[in-house]
Design an enzyme around this catalytic site. Structure first.
Site, PDB file in Angstrom:
ATOM      1  N   GLU A  83       0.849  -1.190   0.000  1.00  0.00           N
ATOM      2  CA  GLU A  83       0.000   0.000   0.000  1.00  0.00           C
ATOM      3  C   GLU A  83       0.887   1.243   0.000  1.00  0.00           C
ATOM      4  OE1 GLU A  83      -1.634  -1.176   4.139  1.00  0.00           O
ATOM      5  OE2 GLU A  83      -1.688   0.997   4.085  1.00  0.00           O
ATOM      6  N   CYS A 115      -3.590  -3.392   4.411  1.00  0.00           N
ATOM      7  CA  CYS A 115      -2.765  -4.491   4.946  1.00  0.00           C
ATOM      8  C   CYS A 115      -3.230  -5.865   4.496  1.00  0.00           C
ATOM      9  CB  CYS A 115      -2.749  -4.448   6.473  1.00  0.00           C
ATOM     10  SG  CYS A 115      -2.163  -2.901   7.118  1.00  0.00           S
ATOM     11  N   HIS A 242      -2.939  -9.938  12.144  1.00  0.00           N
ATOM     12  CA  HIS A 242      -2.340  -8.710  11.615  1.00  0.00           C
ATOM     13  C   HIS A 242      -2.040  -7.832  12.838  1.00  0.00           C
ATOM     14  CE1 HIS A 242      -1.539  -4.993   9.740  1.00  0.00           C
ATOM     15  NE2 HIS A 242      -2.638  -4.419  10.197  1.00  0.00           N
TER      16      HIS A 242
HETATM   17  P1  HMG Z   1      -3.751   6.760  21.311  1.00  0.00           P
HETATM   18  O1  HMG Z   1      -4.750   7.833  21.334  1.00  0.00           O
HETATM   19  O2  HMG Z   1      -2.341   7.147  21.303  1.00  0.00           O
HETATM   20  O3  HMG Z   1      -3.778   5.791  22.500  1.00  0.00           O
HETATM   21  O4  HMG Z   1      -4.089   5.883  20.030  1.00  0.00           O
HETATM   22  P2  HMG Z   1      -4.903   5.388  23.606  1.00  0.00           P
HETATM   23  O5  HMG Z   1      -5.281   6.554  24.400  1.00  0.00           O
HETATM   24  O6  HMG Z   1      -5.979   4.557  22.926  1.00  0.00           O
HETATM   25  O7  HMG Z   1      -3.973   4.451  24.464  1.00  0.00           O
HETATM   26  C1  HMG Z   1      -3.450   3.274  23.942  1.00  0.00           C
HETATM   27  C2  HMG Z   1      -3.376   2.253  25.071  1.00  0.00           C
HETATM   28  O8  HMG Z   1      -2.385   2.682  26.019  1.00  0.00           O
HETATM   29  C3  HMG Z   1      -4.694   2.132  25.873  1.00  0.00           C
HETATM   30  O9  HMG Z   1      -4.802   0.752  26.189  1.00  0.00           O
HETATM   31  C4  HMG Z   1      -4.415   2.947  27.128  1.00  0.00           C
HETATM   32  O10 HMG Z   1      -5.189   2.539  28.240  1.00  0.00           O
HETATM   33  C5  HMG Z   1      -2.943   2.664  27.348  1.00  0.00           C
HETATM   34  P3  HMG Z   1      -6.182  -0.032  25.891  1.00  0.00           P
HETATM   35  O11 HMG Z   1      -7.235   0.665  26.669  1.00  0.00           O
HETATM   36  O12 HMG Z   1      -6.408   0.110  24.389  1.00  0.00           O
HETATM   37  O13 HMG Z   1      -5.908  -1.436  26.296  1.00  0.00           O
HETATM   38  N1  HMG Z   1      -2.220   3.688  28.140  1.00  0.00           N
HETATM   39  C6  HMG Z   1      -1.234   3.404  29.002  1.00  0.00           C
HETATM   40  N2  HMG Z   1      -0.695   2.226  29.392  1.00  0.00           N
HETATM   41  C7  HMG Z   1       0.325   2.267  30.307  1.00  0.00           C
HETATM   42  N3  HMG Z   1       0.793   3.436  30.836  1.00  0.00           N
HETATM   43  C8  HMG Z   1       0.299   4.625  30.479  1.00  0.00           C
HETATM   44  C9  HMG Z   1      -0.770   4.639  29.512  1.00  0.00           C
HETATM   45  N4  HMG Z   1      -1.504   5.622  28.917  1.00  0.00           N
HETATM   46  C10 HMG Z   1      -2.392   5.032  28.091  1.00  0.00           C
HETATM   47  N5  HMG Z   1       0.788   5.751  30.985  1.00  0.00           N
HETATM   48  C11 HMG Z   1      -4.018   4.242  18.342  1.00  0.00           C
HETATM   49  C12 HMG Z   1      -3.737   4.554  19.813  1.00  0.00           C
HETATM   50  C13 HMG Z   1      -3.798   2.757  18.102  1.00  0.00           C
HETATM   51  C14 HMG Z   1      -5.465   4.584  18.026  1.00  0.00           C
HETATM   52  C15 HMG Z   1      -3.048   5.078  17.473  1.00  0.00           C
HETATM   53  O14 HMG Z   1      -1.723   4.684  17.735  1.00  0.00           O
HETATM   54  C16 HMG Z   1      -3.315   4.936  15.985  1.00  0.00           C
HETATM   55  O15 HMG Z   1      -4.145   5.640  15.425  1.00  0.00           O
HETATM   56  N6  HMG Z   1      -2.572   4.017  15.290  1.00  0.00           N
HETATM   57  C17 HMG Z   1      -2.750   3.769  13.844  1.00  0.00           C
HETATM   58  C18 HMG Z   1      -4.022   3.003  13.543  1.00  0.00           C
HETATM   59  C19 HMG Z   1      -3.948   1.550  13.926  1.00  0.00           C
HETATM   60  O16 HMG Z   1      -2.888   0.983  14.103  1.00  0.00           O
HETATM   61  N7  HMG Z   1      -5.130   0.912  14.014  1.00  0.00           N
HETATM   62  C20 HMG Z   1      -5.214  -0.504  14.341  1.00  0.00           C
HETATM   63  C21 HMG Z   1      -6.429  -1.202  13.710  1.00  0.00           C
HETATM   64  S1  HMG Z   1      -6.571  -0.858  11.965  1.00  0.00           S
HETATM   65  C22 HMG Z   1      -5.311  -1.814  11.232  1.00  0.00           C
HETATM   66  O17 HMG Z   1      -4.717  -2.642  11.865  1.00  0.00           O
HETATM   67  C23 HMG Z   1      -4.974  -1.516   9.806  1.00  0.00           C
HETATM   68  C24 HMG Z   1      -3.668  -0.756   9.599  1.00  0.00           C
HETATM   69  O18 HMG Z   1      -2.566  -1.624   9.806  1.00  0.00           O
HETATM   70  C25 HMG Z   1      -3.626  -0.147   8.191  1.00  0.00           C
HETATM   71  C26 HMG Z   1      -3.904  -1.050   7.007  1.00  0.00           C
HETATM   72  O19 HMG Z   1      -4.763  -1.874   6.967  1.00  0.00           O
HETATM   73  O20 HMG Z   1      -3.231  -0.798   5.984  1.00  0.00           O
HETATM   74  C27 HMG Z   1      -3.501   0.409  10.544  1.00  0.00           C
END
Ligand code: HMG
Length: 406
Positions: A83, A115, A242
């Protein structure tokens, strides 16, 4: 009679540079535990200016061909999934076709569905061989990507880079792919990259929701297609997902176990305990590479497969594995496979852990310099991959292969 078809051999490749994500977290003012525990990722591979999607894929395929298990002249189909292509019309695959010295009688196509593209390639190649159309020839499927998000965004910690090349043929020596699979497709805007942008746009929280929703639907479709004798957790020894970041695989496995308990009519009282136990034994150990490489989009699921193979070694033959592939946008597929008697031999040639350990750490400044458009630097001595990007001349991309290349 149905032919046994699947992955005969594989090659993995990731750039020789890494960034430690606790270091990046401190610079960005984010608590490091949010990244290392909350997302479960520790490092990411960083692509230097002399590498791109073409060289990552070509180096992975070159490592596979170096095993001597696939003769170049026997490759009748080359499917390259990405991609992060380098041209809107000219496919990444045609550069690989030349760099790898493949025969002219070789169908060469680039595939795209975020992906999911790598799995689309694997399935198309498997069906090409199973149908008999391959006439004994091998299909090469290469999944290659560089995950890029905006600097300073929350997604910046979920970048990465790498490629996996898979040789698909009859009577595979690594993993036989079972014919039944479950598929799900639906138009959603969870992650996308408009044609004029280098970095992806993402609705992060929504993308997690879409991923899990797609898993449920793909499992339902798989259960119909496989006419299941029992719940999945009693059929598979290992589960691969994935993995954009390792915590996503945890969320996915929790969803899968809950889904299968529901299907088996089990009571929920000990579900949480069962999830923890199953995750620790059947998922977590295979996330070792994903924790260190980051998201590799189309290649991500297959880095987990390589990790599983390397760590399980002699115990691989006869073991069964469930694989879930998700591509934003979205399309998803659930399928299963069984390791062949010669699988340990194939795993022993991968060299993944060694490659990861040998990577050179970058400072945040060096990583930011690497994030500029490519072609602005030349590699230092000793830092040169077998196949590298030389830059753009007159709107044409130039690549060089090391001397040993035919
Ligand atoms: P964010 O806003 O940085 O993080 O976004 P958050 O607030 O959701 O926190 C992440 C986790 O850290 C949470 O855990 C928090 O509780 C924890 P959860 O509740 O989810 O179990 N946390 C802490 N833990 C320990 N100590 C602390 C602390 N603070 C918070 N101090 C997000 C995270 C994944 C949304 C962001 O990184 C993102 O947008 N990433 C890109 C999108 C992505 O990877 N999506 C995954 C599904 S889609 C997919 O897999 C397809 C993809 O590969 C693309 C394709 O297909 O080509 C992306």
């Amino acid at each position: 009679m149905t032919r046994t078809v699947g992955i005969d051999d594989l090659g993995v490749y990731t750039p020789a540079h890494r960034l430690d994500l606790d270091v990046l977290a401190r610079v960005r003012g984010v608590p490091p535990e949010k990244i290392t525990v909350g997302l479960g990722v520790r490092q990411m591979s960083v692509t230097p200016p002399w590498e791109d999607t073409v060289t990552l894929g070509a180096n992975a395929a070159q490592r596979l061909l170096a095993h001597g298990t696939v003769a170049r002249e026997d490759v009748g189909m080359l499917l390259v999934a990405t991609e992060t292509a380098v041209d809107h019309a000219k496919p990444v695959g045609i550069f690989l076709h030349e760099l790898l010295g493949l025969p002219s009688s070789c169908r060469t196509v680039e595939l795209k569905h975020a992906c999911y593209g790598g799995t689309a390639g694997l399935m198309l190649a498997t069906e090409w061989v199973r149908s008999g159309a391959a006439r004994g020839r091998t299909a090469l499927v290469v999944a290659t990507d560089i995950a890029r998000y905006g600097p300073g965004s929350s997604a910046e910690f979920t970048q990465g880079a790498g490629a996996v090349a898979l040789a698909i043929r009859e009577a595979p020596r690594f993993l036989a792919i079972d014919p039944a699979s479950g598929v799900y497709a639906r138009n959603v805007y969870d992650f996308w990259r408009p044609l004029d942008r280098r970095e992806a746009l993402v609705d992060g929280k929504f993308s997690v929701y879409c991923y899990l929703d797609a898993l449920d639907a793909a499992l339902d479709d798989w259960a119909r297609a496989a006419a299941l004798p029992g719940p999945l957790f009693s059929l598979c020894d290992a589960f691969l997902y994935h993995t954009p970041f390792p915590k996503m695989a945890y969320k996915a496995h929790a969803r899968l176990i809950a889904h299968e308990w529901r299907r088996a009519g089990r009571a929920d009282a000990t579900l949480a305990e069962a999830i923890e136990h199953s995750y620790a034994a059947a998922v977590d150990p295979w996330l070792a590479a994903a924790r260190l490489v980051g998201n590799t989009y189309t290649a991500s699921l297959y880095f987990c497969l390589a990790s599983l193979a390397e760590q399980t070694g002699e115990q691989l033959p006869g073991r069964s594995v469930g694989l879930f592939s998700y591509g934003s946008g979205c399309c998803a597929e659930y399928f299963t496979g069984r390791f062949a008697p010669e699988a340990a031999l194939v795993a022993g040639r991968l060299g993944l852990a060694e490659m990861l350990a040998a990577r050179c750490p970058l400072s945040v400044e060096e990583y930011e310099r690497c994030s500029r458009p490519p072609g602005e630097a030349v590699p230092a001595a000793g830092d040169v991959p077998a196949i590298r990007f030389l830059g753009v001349e007159g709107d044409k991309r130039r690549y060089a292969a090391a001397e040993a290349q035919p």
